[in-house]
Motif scaffolding. Structure first.
Motif, PDB file in Angstrom:
ATOM      1  N   PHE A  33       0.816  -1.219   0.000  1.00 45.02           N
ATOM      2  CA  PHE A  33       0.000   0.000   0.000  1.00 45.02           C
ATOM      3  C   PHE A  33       0.850   1.270   0.000  1.00 45.02           C
ATOM      4  O   PHE A  33       0.388   2.308   0.469  1.00 45.02           O
ATOM      5  N   SER A  34       2.051   1.186  -0.491  1.00 45.06           N
ATOM      6  CA  SER A  34       2.898   2.376  -0.589  1.00 45.06           C
ATOM      7  C   SER A  34       2.232   3.426  -1.470  1.00 45.06           C
ATOM      8  O   SER A  34       1.593   3.104  -2.485  1.00 45.06           O
ATOM      9  N   GLY A  35       2.393   4.687  -1.093  1.00 47.43           N
ATOM     10  CA  GLY A  35       1.699   5.760  -1.796  1.00 47.43           C
ATOM     11  C   GLY A  35       2.366   6.240  -3.068  1.00 47.43           C
ATOM     12  O   GLY A  35       1.871   7.183  -3.694  1.00 47.43           O
ATOM     13  N   ASP A  36       3.475   5.628  -3.497  1.00 49.34           N
ATOM     14  CA  ASP A  36       4.125   6.041  -4.740  1.00 49.34           C
ATOM     15  C   ASP A  36       3.824   5.029  -5.839  1.00 49.34           C
ATOM     16  O   ASP A  36       3.066   4.089  -5.662  1.00 49.34           O
ATOM     17  N   ARG A  37       4.447   5.241  -6.993  1.00 47.12           N
ATOM     18  CA  ARG A  37       4.209   4.357  -8.132  1.00 47.12           C
ATOM     19  C   ARG A  37       4.830   2.978  -7.949  1.00 47.12           C
ATOM     20  O   ARG A  37       4.478   2.040  -8.660  1.00 47.12           O
ATOM     21  N   VAL A  38       5.773   2.852  -7.020  1.00 48.06           N
ATOM     22  CA  VAL A  38       6.450   1.578  -6.802  1.00 48.06           C
ATOM     23  C   VAL A  38       5.597   0.628  -5.973  1.00 48.06           C
ATOM     24  O   VAL A  38       5.795  -0.591  -6.007  1.00 48.06           O
ATOM     25  N   GLY A  39       4.646   1.152  -5.207  1.00 46.81           N
ATOM     26  CA  GLY A  39       3.790   0.292  -4.397  1.00 46.81           C
ATOM     27  C   GLY A  39       3.069  -0.745  -5.242  1.00 46.81           C
ATOM     28  O   GLY A  39       2.639  -0.452  -6.369  1.00 46.81           O
ATOM     29  N   TYR A  40       2.950  -1.935  -4.716  1.00 47.72           N
ATOM     30  CA  TYR A  40       2.384  -3.036  -5.496  1.00 47.72           C
ATOM     31  C   TYR A  40       0.983  -2.712  -6.010  1.00 47.72           C
ATOM     32  O   TYR A  40       0.678  -2.916  -7.188  1.00 47.72           O
ATOM     33  N   LEU A  41       0.119  -2.217  -5.139  1.00 53.90           N
ATOM     34  CA  LEU A  41      -1.256  -1.944  -5.543  1.00 53.90           C
ATOM     35  C   LEU A  41      -1.323  -0.779  -6.522  1.00 53.90           C
ATOM     36  O   LEU A  41      -2.027  -0.856  -7.543  1.00 53.90           O
ATOM     37  N   ASN A  42      -0.604   0.301  -6.233  1.00 57.40           N
ATOM     38  CA  ASN A  42      -0.600   1.441  -7.153  1.00 57.40           C
ATOM     39  C   ASN A  42      -0.007   1.065  -8.504  1.00 57.40           C
ATOM     40  O   ASN A  42      -0.519   1.471  -9.562  1.00 57.40           O
ATOM     41  N   ASN A  43       1.064   0.288  -8.500  1.00 50.38           N
ATOM     42  CA  ASN A  43       1.682  -0.131  -9.754  1.00 50.38           C
ATOM     43  C   ASN A  43       0.715  -0.967 -10.586  1.00 50.38           C
ATOM     44  O   ASN A  43       0.616  -0.798 -11.813  1.00 50.38           O
ATOM     45  N   PHE A  44      -0.020  -1.846  -9.927  1.00 48.79           N
ATOM     46  CA  PHE A  44      -0.985  -2.677 -10.644  1.00 48.79           C
ATOM     47  C   PHE A  44      -2.121  -1.830 -11.221  1.00 48.79           C
ATOM     48  O   PHE A  44      -2.518  -2.001 -12.388  1.00 48.79           O
ATOM     49  N   LEU A  45      -2.649  -0.893 -10.421  1.00 51.15           N
ATOM     50  CA  LEU A  45      -3.751  -0.057 -10.899  1.00 51.15           C
ATOM     51  C   LEU A  45      -3.317   0.846 -12.044  1.00 51.15           C
ATOM     52  O   LEU A  45      -4.081   1.062 -13.004  1.00 51.15           O
TER      53      LEU A  45
END
Length: 326
Positions: A156-168
């Motif tokens: 749930f990291s808030g940057d682009r590297v976070g798993y969820l953000n990267n997937f979305l």
């Protein structure tokens, strides 16, 4: 011919008969003397229970009626702490209390149902692979803070590297990274998700052990009596046959849910979450005890949490105890 009954008046020097309380106390002392050898083996646990449970609870209940900063002398103020808690503490009334009830309402029954469901599914597997699946589900509860800091913070990291953000972002479902752990709109939902993932703890093992104690002959008798599906077997045979394990799991779930306050600080790295979005009652206790050093007020909050836990556990006892038991 009627005989007149003359009341017997005890002489002034005669001893009074013992009261029912005195008789009960004498029987209790006599029983202790009779089983003194057994109490000798119980003594280590009773001493530890007295020192680490009973005395701290009494001290907390006493400090709840005082104003105490941990350094000076406690000043008795009566019920002022409790009055302030329900009339002036806006954070407690609007954040800590609603968040705790919402968190406990979802994580408590949700984790309890998931524990029973997966314990039942694992019990259906062959014995040679059952232990491996049990370890897989039980491992997250042993990892604890390590898993929170390594797995979920990265997810749930808030940057682009976070798993969820990267997937979305790769799927085109988001235009910009989402600050999951800093946004008050998402933090409590993330806490609930992580807590459900970690809910397979001792209660899960107790349910799995309880399933193995159910008499298999009851299922055969149930089929003769008209039970035609596995769901009916669960409701009419399995659950009634493992009520002690269900009760133990319920108590452990209640305790672990209501004392779950470290999860918000481990996820965000902050003692106080943004806009108190992940603020639970136990966080409120830590805030006043270890940040503001208002130990009297923190003790009053902890007593309220203890009372809530007690009444919820009494409900669990009534729900799972057999008829005639208290």
């Amino acid at each position: 011919m009627k005989t007149e009954v003359v009341p017997v008046i005890p002489s002034p020097g005669a001893a009074k008969p013992p009261s029912p309380v005195q008789l009960r106390w004498r029987r209790f002392v006599k029983q202790i003397r009779k089983d003194a050898f057994c109490y000798l083996f119980l003594a280590p646990f009773l001493i530890c229970f007295l020192i680490f449970i009973v005395i701290p609870v009494i001290m907390a209940a006493t400090l709840g009626f005082t104003s105490y900063d941990g350094f000076g002398k406690p000043h008795f103020i009566g019920f002022d702490n409790y009055i302030s808690l329900f009339t002036q503490d806006i954070v407690f009334l609007t954040k800590a209390l609603p968040n705790t009830f919402l968190f406990a309402l979802i994580v408590g029954p949700g984790g309890y149902i998931l524990s029973f469901l997966f314990a039942w599914l694992i019990h259906q597997l062959p014995l040679r692979v059952r232990d491996y699946y049990t370890l897989v589900f039980y491992a997250p509860s042993m990892a604890g803070g390590v898993a929170l800091s390594v797995v979920w913070i990265a997810a749930f990291s808030g940057d682009r590297v976070g798993y969820l953000n990267n997937f979305l972002l790769q799927m085109g479902w988001a235009d910009a990274p989402v600050t999951w752990l800093q946004d008050p709109k998402y933090l409590l939902k993330v806490m609930i998700l992580v807590s459900l993932w970690m809910s397979f703890s001792v209660g899960f093992l107790a349910m799995l052990a309880g399933l193995q104690t159910v008499n298999r002959e009851l299922y055969e008798a149930g089929r003769i009596d008209g039970i035609s599906s596995r769901l009916q077997e669960v409701f009419y045979i399995t659950i009634p046959s493992m009520k002690p394990q269900m009760l133990f799991s319920a108590v452990m779930t209640i305790v672990s849910t209501l004392k779950a306050g470290a999860i918000s600080t481990q996820l965000t790295g902050l003692a106080i979450t943004p806009q108190y979005s992940g603020h639970l009652i136990i966080n409120h206790v830590d805030d006043y005890a270890f940040i503001r050093f208002e130990l009297g007020y923190a003790s009053a909050v902890s007593v309220m949490l203890l009372l809530i836990s007690y009444f919820v556990m009494r409900f669990a006892y009534r729900l799972f105890n057999s008829k005639g038991e208290q």
